[in-house]
Structures are given as C-alpha cells and as structure tokens.
Design a protein around this motif. Structure first.
Motif, PDB file in Angstrom:
ATOM      1  N   GLY A 166      14.062  11.665  -5.047  1.00 34.51           N
ATOM      2  CA  GLY A 166      13.644  11.165  -3.735  1.00 34.51           C
ATOM      3  C   GLY A 166      13.764   9.656  -3.671  1.00 34.51           C
ATOM      4  O   GLY A 166      13.519   8.968  -4.666  1.00 34.51           O
ATOM      5  N   ALA A 167      14.171   9.154  -2.517  1.00 31.13           N
ATOM      6  CA  ALA A 167      14.283   7.700  -2.325  1.00 31.13           C
ATOM      7  C   ALA A 167      13.591   7.333  -1.015  1.00 31.13           C
ATOM      8  O   ALA A 167      13.768   8.013   0.001  1.00 31.13           O
ATOM      9  N   PHE A 168      12.801   6.258  -1.043  1.00 31.50           N
ATOM     10  CA  PHE A 168      11.956   5.900   0.082  1.00 31.50           C
ATOM     11  C   PHE A 168      12.124   4.422   0.457  1.00 31.50           C
ATOM     12  O   PHE A 168      12.000   3.548  -0.402  1.00 31.50           O
ATOM     13  N   GLU A 169      12.388   4.180   1.719  1.00 29.11           N
ATOM     14  CA  GLU A 169      12.447   2.816   2.244  1.00 29.11           C
ATOM     15  C   GLU A 169      11.267   2.613   3.190  1.00 29.11           C
ATOM     16  O   GLU A 169      11.113   3.335   4.180  1.00 29.11           O
ATOM     17  N   VAL A 170      10.406   1.649   2.873  1.00 30.42           N
ATOM     18  CA  VAL A 170       9.244   1.334   3.708  1.00 30.42           C
ATOM     19  C   VAL A 170       9.648   0.251   4.696  1.00 30.42           C
ATOM     20  O   VAL A 170      10.010  -0.858   4.294  1.00 30.42           O
ATOM     21  N   GLU A 171       9.625   0.581   5.987  1.00 26.48           N
ATOM     22  CA  GLU A 171      10.098  -0.356   7.006  1.00 26.48           C
ATOM     23  C   GLU A 171       8.950  -0.758   7.923  1.00 26.48           C
ATOM     24  O   GLU A 171       8.735  -0.180   8.971  1.00 26.48           O
ATOM     25  N   ASP A 224      -2.647  12.294   4.255  1.00 33.57           N
ATOM     26  CA  ASP A 224      -2.314  13.497   3.476  1.00 33.57           C
ATOM     27  C   ASP A 224      -1.968  13.233   2.017  1.00 33.57           C
ATOM     28  O   ASP A 224      -1.723  14.184   1.254  1.00 33.57           O
ATOM     29  N   CYS A 225      -1.951  11.972   1.623  1.00 35.56           N
ATOM     30  CA  CYS A 225      -1.501  11.641   0.263  1.00 35.56           C
ATOM     31  C   CYS A 225      -2.362  12.305  -0.815  1.00 35.56           C
ATOM     32  O   CYS A 225      -1.846  12.896  -1.767  1.00 35.56           O
ATOM     33  N   GLU A 226      -3.683  12.208  -0.672  1.00 41.84           N
ATOM     34  CA  GLU A 226      -4.571  12.781  -1.690  1.00 41.84           C
ATOM     35  C   GLU A 226      -4.360  14.288  -1.828  1.00 41.84           C
ATOM     36  O   GLU A 226      -4.319  14.832  -2.929  1.00 41.84           O
ATOM     37  N   ILE A 244      11.744   5.002  -5.747  1.00 40.03           N
ATOM     38  CA  ILE A 244      12.648   6.108  -6.089  1.00 40.03           C
ATOM     39  C   ILE A 244      11.916   7.018  -7.072  1.00 40.03           C
ATOM     40  O   ILE A 244      11.249   6.547  -7.997  1.00 40.03           O
ATOM     41  N   TRP A 245      12.034   8.338  -6.842  1.00 41.02           N
ATOM     42  CA  TRP A 245      11.503   9.327  -7.791  1.00 41.02           C
ATOM     43  C   TRP A 245      12.658   9.891  -8.612  1.00 41.02           C
ATOM     44  O   TRP A 245      13.721  10.216  -8.072  1.00 41.02           O
ATOM     45  N   GLU A 254       0.832  -1.204   0.000  1.00 37.28           N
ATOM     46  CA  GLU A 254       0.000   0.000   0.000  1.00 37.28           C
ATOM     47  C   GLU A 254       0.869   1.256   0.000  1.00 37.28           C
ATOM     48  O   GLU A 254       0.626   2.207  -0.764  1.00 37.28           O
ATOM     49  N   MET A 255       1.898   1.276   0.863  1.00 38.11           N
ATOM     50  CA  MET A 255       2.767   2.452   0.938  1.00 38.11           C
ATOM     51  C   MET A 255       3.530   2.652  -0.367  1.00 38.11           C
ATOM     52  O   MET A 255       3.695   3.791  -0.838  1.00 38.11           O
ATOM     53  N   GLN A 256       3.992   1.554  -0.973  1.00 32.39           N
ATOM     54  CA  GLN A 256       4.692   1.680  -2.260  1.00 32.39           C
ATOM     55  C   GLN A 256       3.751   2.253  -3.324  1.00 32.39           C
ATOM     56  O   GLN A 256       4.146   3.107  -4.123  1.00 32.39           O
ATOM     57  N   TYR A 257       2.504   1.773  -3.312  1.00 39.33           N
ATOM     58  CA  TYR A 257       1.518   2.271  -4.277  1.00 39.33           C
ATOM     59  C   TYR A 257       1.282   3.766  -4.087  1.00 39.33           C
ATOM     60  O   TYR A 257       1.288   4.536  -5.048  1.00 39.33           O
ATOM     61  N   LEU A 258       1.066   4.189  -2.834  1.00 40.21           N
ATOM     62  CA  LEU A 258       0.795   5.603  -2.564  1.00 40.21           C
ATOM     63  C   LEU A 258       1.994   6.482  -2.925  1.00 40.21           C
ATOM     64  O   LEU A 258       1.833   7.582  -3.471  1.00 40.21           O
ATOM     65  N   LEU A 259       3.203   6.000  -2.634  1.00 42.32           N
ATOM     66  CA  LEU A 259       4.409   6.757  -2.989  1.00 42.32           C
ATOM     67  C   LEU A 259       4.546   6.874  -4.505  1.00 42.32           C
ATOM     68  O   LEU A 259       4.918   7.936  -5.029  1.00 42.32           O
ATOM     69  N   ALA A 260       4.251   5.769  -5.204  1.00 44.24           N
ATOM     70  CA  ALA A 260       4.326   5.797  -6.671  1.00 44.24           C
ATOM     71  C   ALA A 260       3.263   6.727  -7.242  1.00 44.24           C
ATOM     72  O   ALA A 260       3.530   7.516  -8.163  1.00 44.24           O
TER      73      ALA A 260
END
Length: 426
Positions: free
Chosen positions: A331-336, A403-405, A321-322, A262-268
């Motif tokens: 931007g780079a994101f690690e979901v932990e 806050d994503c939307e 990664i963006w 879910e987090m990867q989807y929202l970040l993408a």
C-alpha cells in the motif's frame, strides 16, 4: 566597492543577514522548511510535458480553466508567498484576447515549442535564445510571468518574476525595470546572476533565495533605507496587517504540518499493527507526532522500486508505504493537506509503474473539504488510461481518524481499508 549605484557591500550583507535570521521570512518558511517545495519541481515538469503533448495532439482546449496548464500554474501558486497570484497572467481574458495562446493555433504551437525547448535545454544560453524567439512572436499577453515556469524547470538558471520581485529589485538596486517585458526580465536576471555569484556565501545556486529577498523588500515586509519612507507613507497599520497576515500563514502552515504528521503516524501505526513493514517519506524521518519521532516507526532503507534514480527518489518521498516481509509494496499513501493533489497522483503513478506486477494499493488521504477536488483530479481525461490499470482510492481525514483504532484491532491486511476508502468510477 559598490553594489548597484548606492548600495555598499556591508549594507547588503546586513540586509541578507536580517532576511535569513527572520523565522517568518520566505527564506525560512518556504525555501528551508517547506518540504513540499522540492516535490513541486517534479510535479511541474511532469505537468509541462502534458501541456506540450496536448497542444501537439490538438487536445489542449481553448480556455485556461480545466486545462493542463491550469494544473501546472496551480502547483506553482500553491508554493504560496512568492508565487501567490502566479495564475493571474494565464487566465483567458476573451475581451482583451490575452494571453493569446488558447484560440490562436499558431501562438499555441509557438508556446508549446518554447516550453519543449526549455524543458530539454541543458544550459541557460539555450533558454535565453528561446525567450528571444518567443518575444519576436509578439503574442499578446504572454509576458515574463512565464518565468515562474522557467524557474521550476531551471532554478539555478532563472529567477521567478512578479510585481513584488520587480518592485523589490528596483528598490534595492535603484533600477527602473518594467513589468510585462521579456527584455526587462533578462536585464533584471543579469543583475541577479551577478549579485548571486559575487555573494554566493549569502545566497544559493537556487535563485529562489535571492528572489525571496527581493519579494520581501517589494511587499514592504523587510524595511531597508530605500523603502523606509514608502513603508511609513503606507502607514504602520498596513505594515502591521502584513505582519499579521504572514504570522497567520506561518501558524496555518504549522497546523497543516501537524495534521500531516498525525496522518502519517496513524498510517504507520495501522500498517505495523496489521503486520506490515512501514516506510515514512525520506524527508519526514525527523518529524514528530505527540512526542513520537516518525522515523522510529519506519524501516531505515526503502527497497529499490525503480532503476531510474530520479524516479526512485520521487518514490522515497511518498508519505507512507506498507511492505510485506518479502519487501513487496502492498500500500502507498499520499497525505494531501493543502498541496497539489496532482503531485500526489504523480508520485503514486511513478511507484505503480515501477512495480513489476503493479499490484500495490494506492491511496490519497485528504481533508473532507478537498473531496470534490480529489474527485475532479481523478476524473481528468488525461489520467484515465493510467487509472484504469492502477486505480487510486481516497480516504478522508475524519473517516481515517475515527476508524483507525478499530482497524488496528480487527484488521488482518490491507483489505481493512476497503470499508473507509472511496473510489471514483472513471
């Protein structure tokens, strides 16, 4: 032809087949399906280098808690199942003075020398030689639990070692291997290597597969003729309890994976909405969130960030990664969700040090309950030099979801994250 004293080939094949076909076995839930398993090897190797460096620089300290060794062993224990309890052998027990590698400087140096030699060893004979040298030191409490570290350094040379694996080994092969002895460990390893080579079509070059089978037999989860009576003696209630525990663990892992996806989807989604090209971790391209294949949101190939193959591979495993239209890393994101925070920091560090201008924004995305753990990791003294030049911010799941939307609607670039991201003051 026999395997061991009483075990026939056909019987072993049947046991392994049952192990491989069990959807909740260690083989399936850890070895095949746990995408974080391979990431752990990089984390643990990097952590071992820090342990060696701190001992050599005399900054290691005199306790397990808060040490670089705790980071390494915690990353091992987080692999669950086979490695649960891996840290117990390393806790400093002052009354017993075990393991005596915290207050005795000579023992500490010997341990560092052992780790360094094993880290750089090119073949198994060199590691065996180092094991025998370490054994001659007679360091109190420093037994073959260290083999769990060896496994992550050389998975095709050395199997892990714990009570359940030894119990399973003794049960399956009718042996009497003892815990706490390096000599016994090497004897057990020799038999494992022999069986693994003879039955390569059933196992793998990686000794995690055969060790997982021994673990399942050792805890009584996989019943064979040799442990059937013992399992019955321990009564059905205990076995049902064990099955329920494993089933719950599998369900928990699925829930964690769903939240991760879910987090990867929202970040993408956010990255694409504000005009960036998006990379999803190489090994997650086939995963889905709400029927959407994550790989469909990703560019097909990640631009080269490092000339070093191993580092480039690590970077390709960063969760999201963006990139801008010129393929610059923005931007780079690690979901932990539950894996090692330290391993995520290392992957982000690898990317930051590979980029020429080092300007990429780095983020950890994690559940609210891990906020204290994130802050503790980011405040580690050993990380401060790197974090001063390449700071890492963090965002909680709750904040990002809510806050994503709005960020998709009103954001124009990566700066939109400043409202939800938090940073530790070093």
């Amino acid at each position: 032809m026999k395997v061991g004293s009483c075990l026939e080939n056909s019987v072993l094949e049947k046991i392994v087949e049952e192990y491989r076909n069990d959807s909740e076995s260690v083989y399936n839930t850890w070895y095949l399906q746990n995408k974080d398993r391979l990431k752990a090897f990089r984390t643990i190797k990097a952590g071992i280098k820090v342990v060696i460096q701190e001992i050599e620089n005399k900054t290691f300290g005199n306790d397990f808690k808060g040490s670089s060794l705790e980071t390494v062993v915690t990353a091992i224990a987080e692999q669950k199942q086979v490695f649960e309890g891996a840290a117990h052998a390393f806790y400093w027990k002052p009354k017993l003075r075990i393991p005596d590698i915290y207050e005795d400087e000579e023992n500490k140096k010997a341990f560092a020398s052992f780790l360094k030699a094993c880290l750089h060893a090119k073949d198994e004979n060199k590691v065996i030689e180092e094991i025998l040298k370490l054994n001659e030191k007679k360091i109190k409490g420093l037994g073959p639990a260290v083999a769990n570290i060896l496994y992550f350094l050389h998975p095709t040379f050395f199997p892990p070692f714990n009570t359940a694996i030894v119990k399973g080994f003794n049960t399956l092969f009718h042996k009497k291997i003892k815990l706490g002895s390096w000599v016994s460990y090497l004897e057990m390893r020799e038999k494992i290597v022999e069986i693994n080579q003879e039955y390569r079509h059933l196992f793998s070059k990686d000794y995690g597969v055969i060790s997982g089978l021994l673990f399942e037999i050792g805890i009584g989860r996989q019943v064979i003729r040799e442990n059937a009576l013992k399992v019955i003696e321990n009564d059905d209630e205990k076995k049902i309890k064990l099955m329920k525990k494993r089933h719950k663990q599998v369900l928990d892992d699925l829930q964690e994976e769903n939240e991760h996806n879910e987090m990867q989807y929202l970040l993408a989604k956010l990255g694409r909405e504000i005009g960036y090209r998006v990379w999803i971790a190489q090994n997650d391209h086939k995963k889905e969130w709400s029927g959407i294949v994550l790989g469909d949101l990703s560019i097909k190939n990640l631009p080269k960030a490092s000339s070093l193959g191993e580092v480039q591979k690590t970077i390709s495993l960063i969760d999201v990664i963006w990139l801008d239209e010129n393929d610059r890393f923005i931007g780079a994101f690690e979901v932990e969700k539950s894996t090692s925070i330290y391993s995520g920091i290392l992957r982000l560090h690898d990317l930051a040090t590979s980029i020429e201008d080092g300007s990429c924004n780095l983020y950890l995305i994690a559940p609210n309950k891990r906020e204290k753990e994130i802050r503790a990791q980011l405040l580690r003294p050993s990380l401060q030099p790197a974090l001063k030049t390449m700071p890492i911010s963090y965002i909680t799941f709750v904040d990002f979801r809510s806050d994503c939307e709005a960020m998709c609607k009103f954001g124009h670039d990566v700066s939109v994250l400043e409202k939800v991201a938090k940073i530790c003051h070093y």
